[in-house]
Design a protein around this motif. Structure first.
Motif, PDB file in Angstrom:
ATOM      1  N   GLU A 148      -4.228  -5.869   3.991  1.00  0.00           N
ATOM      2  CA  GLU A 148      -2.996  -5.890   2.844  1.00  0.00           C
ATOM      3  C   GLU A 148      -1.538  -6.093   3.717  1.00  0.00           C
ATOM      4  N   SER A 149      -1.357  -5.136   4.849  1.00  0.00           N
ATOM      5  CA  SER A 149      -0.153  -5.291   5.642  1.00  0.00           C
ATOM      6  C   SER A 149       0.068  -6.701   6.269  1.00  0.00           C
ATOM      7  N   GLU A 156       1.226  -8.965   3.298  1.00  0.00           N
ATOM      8  CA  GLU A 156       2.664  -8.616   3.044  1.00  0.00           C
ATOM      9  C   GLU A 156       3.552  -9.081   3.991  1.00  0.00           C
TER      10      GLU A 156
END
Length: 200
Positions: free
Chosen positions: A124-125, A128
């Motif tokens: 997810e990071s 992002e």
């Protein structure tokens, strides 16, 4: 010029504390004779010149006190290590706990795998991060497109296809990035030179 002379209790100094039996401010010219006089009058005491250290250590060899080392302060509990400190070769050293780690009593930079293990880097990071980078790229593409519409930049059909393909590859990244084995930057497409020009 005045100098300070102190008479200290030796047994208490051995415990790391200063017990001052007497203090004198004397002229520097009287120093030697005054110290000799005090030593004769106080054979079991310590005659110390100057400011007394806040944290002291008694030195058996010189029969004198000195400023305690950082290692001595730690052993006696006079000092505690902060979460970002380590004792290396008798010295307290600070390090960045977010980007560095201790390995074999040395400070080294964390690896990508360390960040993954700490969950600082996740799928997810990474996605992002790519979206944030994409905003910069798409802003440059927007400037490029406007320049083409104004006629400031001539765009051939091949370059238009290249631009559209470049945009699609960026949009596809969140869908195709499935593993932390590689950095997401490895999926970033090469930037066409005409678009690169518009990146601030």
């Amino acid at each position: 010029m005045k100098i300070k002379i102190h008479v200290l209790d030796k047994e208490i100094a051995k415990q790391g504390y200063a017990c001052v039996n007497a203090s004198y401010n004397i002229e520097e010219t009287e120093r030697n004779s005054f110290i000799e006089k005090l030593k004769k009058e106080n054979p079991s005491k310590i005659i110390f010149e100057g400011d007394i250290p806040n944290f002291l250590t008694y030195d058996e060899n010189s029969n004198m006190i000195r400023e305690a080392t950082e290692e001595e302060k730690l052993k006696r509990g006079d000092r505690e290590l902060a979460t970002n400190e380590i004792l290396i070769e008798g010295k307290i050293v600070s390090y960045d706990i977010y980007s560095q780690k201790i390995e074999n009593e040395k400070i080294v930079n964390k690896t990508r795998q360390d960040f993954i293990n700490e969950k600082s880097i996740t799928i997810e990071s990474e996605i992002e991060k790519s979206r944030n980078d994409r905003k910069i790229i798409f802003n440059a593409m927007d400037k490029y497109d406007k320049s083409v519409l104004r006629g400031d930049v001539a765009e051939k059909e091949k370059e238009k296809i290249e631009r559209d393909d470049f945009r699609k590859k960026w949009l596809d990244i969140p869908e195709i990035y499935k593993t932390l084995d590689i950095s997401i930057e490895n999926l970033y497409p090469n930037i066409p030179e005409k678009i690169r020009y518009f990146i601030n």
